[in-house]
Each structure stands twice: as C-alpha cells, then as structure tokens.
Design a protein around this motif. Structure first.
Motif, PDB file in Angstrom:
ATOM      1  N   SER A 102       3.669  -2.994 -13.977  1.00 19.42           N
ATOM      2  CA  SER A 102       3.010  -2.519 -12.733  1.00 19.42           C
ATOM      3  C   SER A 102       1.624  -2.266 -12.793  1.00 19.42           C
ATOM      4  N   THR A 103       0.987  -2.460 -11.413  1.00 16.65           N
ATOM      5  CA  THR A 103      -0.488  -2.462 -11.528  1.00 16.65           C
ATOM      6  C   THR A 103      -0.753  -1.152 -10.337  1.00 16.65           C
ATOM      7  N   HIS A 104       0.045  -0.182 -10.310  1.00 13.96           N
ATOM      8  CA  HIS A 104      -0.197   0.928  -9.327  1.00 13.96           C
ATOM      9  C   HIS A 104      -1.555   1.481  -9.080  1.00 13.96           C
ATOM     10  N   GLY A 105      -2.247   1.192  -8.084  1.00 16.65           N
ATOM     11  CA  GLY A 105      -3.644   1.813  -7.789  1.00 16.65           C
ATOM     12  C   GLY A 105      -4.830   1.098  -8.442  1.00 16.65           C
ATOM     13  N   GLU A 106      -4.373   0.076  -9.088  1.00 19.65           N
ATOM     14  CA  GLU A 106      -5.597  -0.722  -9.935  1.00 19.65           C
ATOM     15  C   GLU A 106      -5.831  -1.928  -9.186  1.00 19.65           C
ATOM     16  N   LEU A 107      -5.039  -2.314  -8.211  1.00 15.60           N
ATOM     17  CA  LEU A 107      -5.452  -3.536  -7.448  1.00 15.60           C
ATOM     18  C   LEU A 107      -6.590  -3.367  -6.312  1.00 15.60           C
ATOM     19  N   LYS A 146       0.770  -1.159   0.121  1.00 11.75           N
ATOM     20  CA  LYS A 146       0.024  -0.109   0.067  1.00 11.75           C
ATOM     21  C   LYS A 146       0.919   1.228   0.136  1.00 11.75           C
ATOM     22  N   GLU A 147       2.208   0.926   0.219  1.00 14.45           N
ATOM     23  CA  GLU A 147       3.155   2.301   0.229  1.00 14.45           C
ATOM     24  C   GLU A 147       3.592   2.655  -1.063  1.00 14.45           C
ATOM     25  N   ASP A 148       3.813   3.878  -1.397  1.00 12.96           N
ATOM     26  CA  ASP A 148       4.312   4.354  -2.846  1.00 12.96           C
ATOM     27  C   ASP A 148       5.679   3.562  -2.944  1.00 12.96           C
ATOM     28  N   ILE A 149       5.877   2.618  -3.745  1.00 12.24           N
ATOM     29  CA  ILE A 149       7.163   2.322  -4.154  1.00 12.24           C
ATOM     30  C   ILE A 149       7.692   2.511  -5.505  1.00 12.24           C
ATOM     31  N   GLY A 150       7.056   3.633  -5.978  1.00 12.29           N
ATOM     32  CA  GLY A 150       7.664   4.436  -7.199  1.00 12.29           C
ATOM     33  C   GLY A 150       7.193   3.644  -8.737  1.00 12.29           C
ATOM     34  N   LEU A 151       6.150   2.931  -8.424  1.00 10.91           N
ATOM     35  CA  LEU A 151       5.845   2.264  -9.811  1.00 10.91           C
ATOM     36  C   LEU A 151       4.869   3.171 -10.480  1.00 10.91           C
ATOM     37  N   LYS A 152       4.974   3.204 -11.697  1.00 16.81           N
ATOM     38  CA  LYS A 152       3.992   4.021 -12.754  1.00 16.81           C
ATOM     39  C   LYS A 152       2.992   3.074 -13.448  1.00 16.81           C
ATOM     40  N   ASN A 153       1.863   3.446 -13.593  1.00 14.14           N
ATOM     41  CA  ASN A 153       0.969   2.476 -14.341  1.00 14.14           C
ATOM     42  C   ASN A 153       1.567   1.901 -15.791  1.00 14.14           C
ATOM     43  N   GLY A 154       1.251   0.420 -15.831  1.00 14.39           N
ATOM     44  CA  GLY A 154       1.546   0.195 -17.094  1.00 14.39           C
ATOM     45  C   GLY A 154       3.105   0.013 -17.590  1.00 14.39           C
ATOM     46  N   THR A 155       4.039   0.531 -16.629  1.00 14.38           N
ATOM     47  CA  THR A 155       5.512   0.233 -17.063  1.00 14.38           C
ATOM     48  C   THR A 155       5.994  -1.075 -16.861  1.00 14.38           C
ATOM     49  N   LYS A 156       6.932  -1.566 -17.432  1.00 19.66           N
ATOM     50  CA  LYS A 156       7.818  -2.649 -16.844  1.00 19.66           C
ATOM     51  C   LYS A 156       8.611  -2.317 -15.695  1.00 19.66           C
ATOM     52  N   SER A 157       8.394  -3.096 -14.633  1.00 13.77           N
ATOM     53  CA  SER A 157       9.260  -2.840 -13.503  1.00 13.77           C
ATOM     54  C   SER A 157      10.016  -3.988 -12.854  1.00 13.77           C
ATOM     55  N   GLU A 158      11.179  -3.833 -12.440  1.00 15.09           N
ATOM     56  CA  GLU A 158      11.774  -5.302 -11.753  1.00 15.09           C
ATOM     57  C   GLU A 158      11.382  -5.160 -10.369  1.00 15.09           C
ATOM     58  N   VAL A 159      10.880  -6.494  -9.950  1.00 15.20           N
ATOM     59  CA  VAL A 159      10.442  -6.642  -8.700  1.00 15.20           C
ATOM     60  C   VAL A 159      11.429  -7.629  -7.974  1.00 15.20           C
ATOM     61  N   PHE A 160      11.657  -7.385  -6.864  1.00 13.64           N
ATOM     62  CA  PHE A 160      12.831  -8.323  -6.300  1.00 13.64           C
ATOM     63  C   PHE A 160      12.470  -8.676  -4.708  1.00 13.64           C
ATOM     64  N   VAL A 161      12.892  -9.883  -4.274  1.00 10.60           N
ATOM     65  CA  VAL A 161      12.691 -10.126  -2.941  1.00 10.60           C
ATOM     66  C   VAL A 161      14.277 -11.064  -2.508  1.00 10.60           C
ATOM     67  N   SER A 162      14.478 -11.026  -1.320  1.00  8.03           N
ATOM     68  CA  SER A 162      15.570 -11.654  -0.776  1.00  8.03           C
ATOM     69  C   SER A 162      15.054 -12.649   0.274  1.00  8.03           C
ATOM     70  N   GLY A 181       3.914  -6.111  -8.269  1.00  9.28           N
ATOM     71  CA  GLY A 181       3.993  -6.891  -9.387  1.00  9.28           C
ATOM     72  C   GLY A 181       4.400  -8.372  -8.802  1.00  9.28           C
ATOM     73  N   TYR A 182       4.967  -9.441  -9.817  1.00  5.41           N
ATOM     74  CA  TYR A 182       5.083 -10.656  -9.358  1.00  5.41           C
ATOM     75  C   TYR A 182       6.286 -11.238 -10.138  1.00  5.41           C
ATOM     76  N   ILE A 183       6.907 -12.299  -9.630  1.00  4.17           N
ATOM     77  CA  ILE A 183       8.112 -12.852 -10.115  1.00  4.17           C
ATOM     78  C   ILE A 183       7.631 -14.101 -10.604  1.00  4.17           C
ATOM     79  N   LEU A 184       8.025 -14.626 -11.683  1.00  2.00           N
ATOM     80  CA  LEU A 184       7.565 -15.992 -12.452  1.00  2.00           C
ATOM     81  C   LEU A 184       8.878 -16.794 -12.093  1.00  2.00           C
ATOM     82  N   SER A 185       8.714 -18.113 -11.531  1.00  2.00           N
ATOM     83  CA  SER A 185       9.944 -18.930 -11.660  1.00  2.00           C
ATOM     84  C   SER A 185       9.629 -20.442 -11.860  1.00  2.00           C
ATOM     85  N   ASP A 186      10.658 -20.947 -12.463  1.00  2.00           N
ATOM     86  CA  ASP A 186      10.302 -22.386 -12.576  1.00  2.00           C
ATOM     87  C   ASP A 186      11.483 -23.066 -11.929  1.00  2.00           C
ATOM     88  N   ASN A 187      12.075 -22.235 -11.084  1.00  2.00           N
ATOM     89  CA  ASN A 187      13.392 -22.451 -10.428  1.00  2.00           C
ATOM     90  C   ASN A 187      13.090 -23.399  -9.106  1.00  2.00           C
TER      91      ASN A 187
END
Length: 172
Positions: free
Chosen positions: A111-116, A83-99, A123-129
């Motif tokens: 990005s889906t800022h304000g649309e959810l 819910k925090e502003d994480i600097g995403l702009k609607n419709g742009t490709k963004s890198e999303v990371f987790v540690s 955003g989401y991470i896709l992985s088959d790892n």
C-alpha cells in the motif's frame, strides 16, 4: 458475500506467481518525468521519460486508474487509486480487486497510503492473463475496490484505443 470471498481466494492464488516474478513497483513515482503523448476518449497516455516506458491514465470521481507494462514488458499492470480512505496502512501488503464483466481480478500490492502525488492511496494488479487484458479493453465498466467503502466505477469507454496508443508510445 460468500461468493465474493471465494472469488477473492481463487483470484489471489492465480495471480501469486505473476506477482512473485515481478516484484518491482511498475507505477510511476511522483519524481518521474511524464510527458503527455496523447488523449483518447477520457484516457491520457504519457511517456515516462525517467523509466522509458508509457502509462495510460484516467481519472474518475475520487479515483484514478493507471495501466502499463512492467519493466520486461511481459506482464501488464493496472493501478487503482482513490482519494477516499479505503483502509490501507502504509507499507502493508493489501489485496486490491476490480470487477469487470462479472469477473473478479485482483492482486497483492504494498500500500502507498498518502505517499502518491495528489493524496491518492491504492495499489496495482499485475497480470499476464490475456482474459484480463481483453476484459479491460473490451468491456464497458469496471468496479474498483468492490464491496469496500472506497468503491468507484470506471467507464472503460476508449480503453481499446488507449491501449493501442500506449503500445505505439512504447515504440517511440
């Protein structure tokens, strides 16, 4: 900071093939009908009656995490939202990371800022790892959006059980 940037570049390259192959957004939309399947620890498993799949959801402070499978079930996804502003702009490709456990995992999402529902952005991470799946199931905490102003920590307690319940849900 330099090692973080190096990890970002390596992670993005490694995941690009999985992302390219499964471009459809796997995250449930606000109009999808979700029915509660069960609770495990602080995770809730929902059956998505619109798509016929299942999603695991956990809320953590200003953030929310969703996990599930893509339509063909070969690739999993981890959606991270805040819910925090994480600097995403609607419709742009963004890198999303987790540690997780000192390893950085990431992906590229529209990005889906304000649309959810609930005012979440992310955003989401896709992985088959398999290492990523094991880390989510077996480690104790995940740092979402590391080194950004929207950082939050997710307690991974119960993810192994929640993932097992999600698997059962997919069979029903």
């Amino acid at each position: 900071m330099r090692s973080f940037v190096t990890l970002i570049a390596a992670t993005s390259l490694a995941l690009s093939s999985a992302i390219a192959a499964y471009a459809q957004n796997p995250v449930p939309s606000a109009s999808d009908v979700l029915v509660k399947y069960g609770d495990v620890e602080h995770w809730t498993v929902y059956k998505n009656q619109t798509r016929g799949d299942c999603v695991i959801v956990g809320d953590f402070g200003p953030g929310s995490v969703q996990m599930g499978l893509t339509a063909n079930q070969e690739v999993g996804y981890l959606g991270v939202f805040s819910k925090e502003d994480i600097g995403l702009k609607n419709g742009t490709k963004s890198e999303v990371f987790v540690s997780i456990g000192g390893h950085l995992y990431g992906g590229v999402a529209t990005s889906t800022h304000g649309e959810l529902k609930g005012g979440y952005s992310g955003g989401y991470i896709l992985s088959d790892n398999p290492e990523f799946k094991r880390a989510v199931a077996k480690k104790y905490e995940m740092i979402v959006f590391p080194e950004t102003k929207g950082t939050f920590v997710v307690d991974l307690k119960g993810t192994y059980k929640a993932m097992a319940m999600g698997k059962k849900c997919m069979k029903h």
